[in-house]
Design a protein around this motif. Structure first.
Motif, PDB file in Angstrom:
ATOM      1  N   ILE A  33      50.330  48.531  50.770  1.00  6.71           N
ATOM      2  CA  ILE A  33      51.529  47.910  51.345  1.00  6.71           C
ATOM      3  C   ILE A  33      52.231  48.875  52.292  1.00  6.71           C
ATOM      4  CG2 ILE A  33      53.829  47.008  50.790  1.00  6.71           C
ATOM      5  CD1 ILE A  33      52.528  46.028  48.107  1.00  6.71           C
ATOM      6  N   ALA A  73      43.981  44.935  51.625  1.00  6.14           N
ATOM      7  CA  ALA A  73      45.101  43.996  51.513  1.00  6.14           C
ATOM      8  C   ALA A  73      44.615  42.610  51.111  1.00  6.14           C
ATOM      9  CB  ALA A  73      45.867  43.937  52.834  1.00  6.14           C
ATOM     10  N   TYR A  78      47.115  39.797  49.553  1.00  5.29           N
ATOM     11  CA  TYR A  78      48.206  39.704  50.518  1.00  5.29           C
ATOM     12  C   TYR A  78      47.760  39.043  51.818  1.00  5.29           C
ATOM     13  CZ  TYR A  78      49.956  43.148  47.235  1.00  5.29           C
ATOM     14  OH  TYR A  78      50.321  43.800  46.081  1.00  5.29           O
ATOM     15  N   ALA A  91      51.894  35.772  48.471  1.00  2.96           N
ATOM     16  CA  ALA A  91      52.127  37.123  47.950  1.00  2.96           C
ATOM     17  C   ALA A  91      52.388  38.107  49.088  1.00  2.96           C
ATOM     18  CB  ALA A  91      50.928  37.580  47.123  1.00  2.96           C
ATOM     19  N   GLY A  92      51.733  37.889  50.222  1.00  5.61           N
ATOM     20  CA  GLY A  92      51.972  38.735  51.395  1.00  5.61           C
ATOM     21  C   GLY A  92      53.400  38.611  51.889  1.00  5.61           C
ATOM     22  N   VAL A  95      55.677  40.639  49.432  1.00  7.93           N
ATOM     23  CA  VAL A  95      55.679  42.100  49.562  1.00  7.93           C
ATOM     24  C   VAL A  95      56.313  42.529  50.883  1.00  7.93           C
ATOM     25  CG1 VAL A  95      53.708  42.443  48.029  1.00  7.93           C
ATOM     26  CG2 VAL A  95      53.317  42.222  50.494  1.00  7.93           C
TER      27      VAL A  95
END
Length: 348
Positions: A33, A73, A78, A91-92, A95
């Protein structure tokens, strides 16, 4: 006194104990991330943009390594590979909104966390051979401020009449710059001890065309509270401050037990015209809190400060210190970051 309810996010969703596989993959995911943010990709993920693998890797400079970050990733969920492109997942998006935590932890405290064992055995000492990255800590705080706290602070300040506002522990001065830009005819003063953060602040203020309204001052806030201001122009600006705000600095100001009880009295004396204080901080969890599920940030915050030798305090301790300094609690708000509270205080 107006009080807000505690957000559900404070209760956390990470089950404890954390399984070895989850711990390992979480460590890798946190670094992925942070890498995405350093590559300039995470903001685009947050906007839901389709990413061209060719474009992203070419812009990054090292095609093979950049592609490896994108693949990692995707493995973390993500991104979703779609031919020669990647699509952000839900989910991406999440974050990306929380990126400040990863800038703070991975970018700012990687050395502190990585050498926690050395610090615990006494073979290394903080500030001697273990350091935090001041610029990354300031950037992470600014990112969290923008994505998690900005709207709430704007609403709180809408009910406060101010002409000159000071931000203690201002980092890159992004917060005070935003606050002043939202209210015509006001001025702001950002005060921070970090040279890298102050350099960034001065650059950003100039680029925003706000040098006539916002001043970034590199100073130790503890020294300021002792009225140690050598610059006459800066001293004059401090004298005109009618509202003081500070976020996530108070625990540092309260670290010394010999001066702890006088900090807020000295804050009032350092800003004699200030009648309103808008203060926020992350506080020590009470016994039994977050035992079965962990929220974001809390454990990392407590561990980092323990490694630096900075004690943390409960909400009750803060409120006692406010009252002892003649600061009346007018409003209390729970912040998005777990175990963090915002106070609006009025000087009696």
């Amino acid at each position: 006194m107006q009080t807000a309810l505690v957000p559900d996010t404070w209760r956390g969703i990470t089950p404890a104990p954390i399984a070895p596989t989850d711990a390992y993959n979480g460590f890798i995911a946190a670094n992925v991330i942070f890498a995405l943010d350093r590559m300039g990709v995470l903001e685009r993920i947050g906007r839901g943009e389709r990413l061209s693998a060719v474009e992203v890797t070419a812009a990054a400079g090292d095609t093979l390594r950049a592609e490896a970050v994108l693949r990692a990733a995707a493995s973390c969920g993500y991104l979703k590979a779609d031919g020669a492109t990647y699509l952000p997942t839900e989910a991406g998006h999440e974050v990306a909104a929380a990126r400040g935590y990863f800038t703070w932890a991975v970018g700012g405290y990687h050395d502190v966390f990585g050498r926690a064992g050395h610090l615990a055995t006494g073979s290394h000492r903080y500030t001697e051979n273990v350091f935090r990255d001041e610029a990354m800590v300031a950037l992470g705080s600014a990112q969290c401020d923008q994505s998690l706290f900005a709207a709430q602070l704007t609403e709180v300040l809408s009910g406060i009449d101010f002409r000159t506002i000071a931000d203690l522990g201002s980092g890159t001065s992004a917060r005070v710059r935003r606050v002043v830009s939202q209210r015509e005819g006001t001025r702001g003063l950002g005060i921070d001890i970090s040279r890298p953060a102050t350099d960034i602040a001065r650059r950003d203020i100039a680029e925003a065309g706000m040098a006539d309204r916002v001043t970034a001052v590199r100073a130790d806030v503890l020294g300021l509270l002792g009225t140690q201001i050598d610059n006459d122009a800066e001293a004059a600006e401090v004298a005109e401050v009618d509202t003081v705000m500070s976020f996530f600095l108070l625990h540092d100001l309260l670290a010394d037990p010999d001066t702890r009880s006088s900090i807020f009295t000295r804050m009032r004396e350092a800003f004699p015209k200030a009648r309103t204080f808008v203060l926020g901080d992350t506080m020590l969890r009470g016994p039994g809190e977050s035992e079965s599920t962990l929220p974001v940030f809390s454990v990392g915050f407590e561990l980092a400060h323990a490694m630096m030798g900075v004690p943390l305090h409960t909400k009750e301790t803060y409120e006692e210190l406010f009252t002892d300094a003649g600061l009346r609690i007018d409003r209390v708000e729970a912040l998005a970051t777990p175990h963090s509270w915002l106070y609006v205080l009025q000087a009696d």
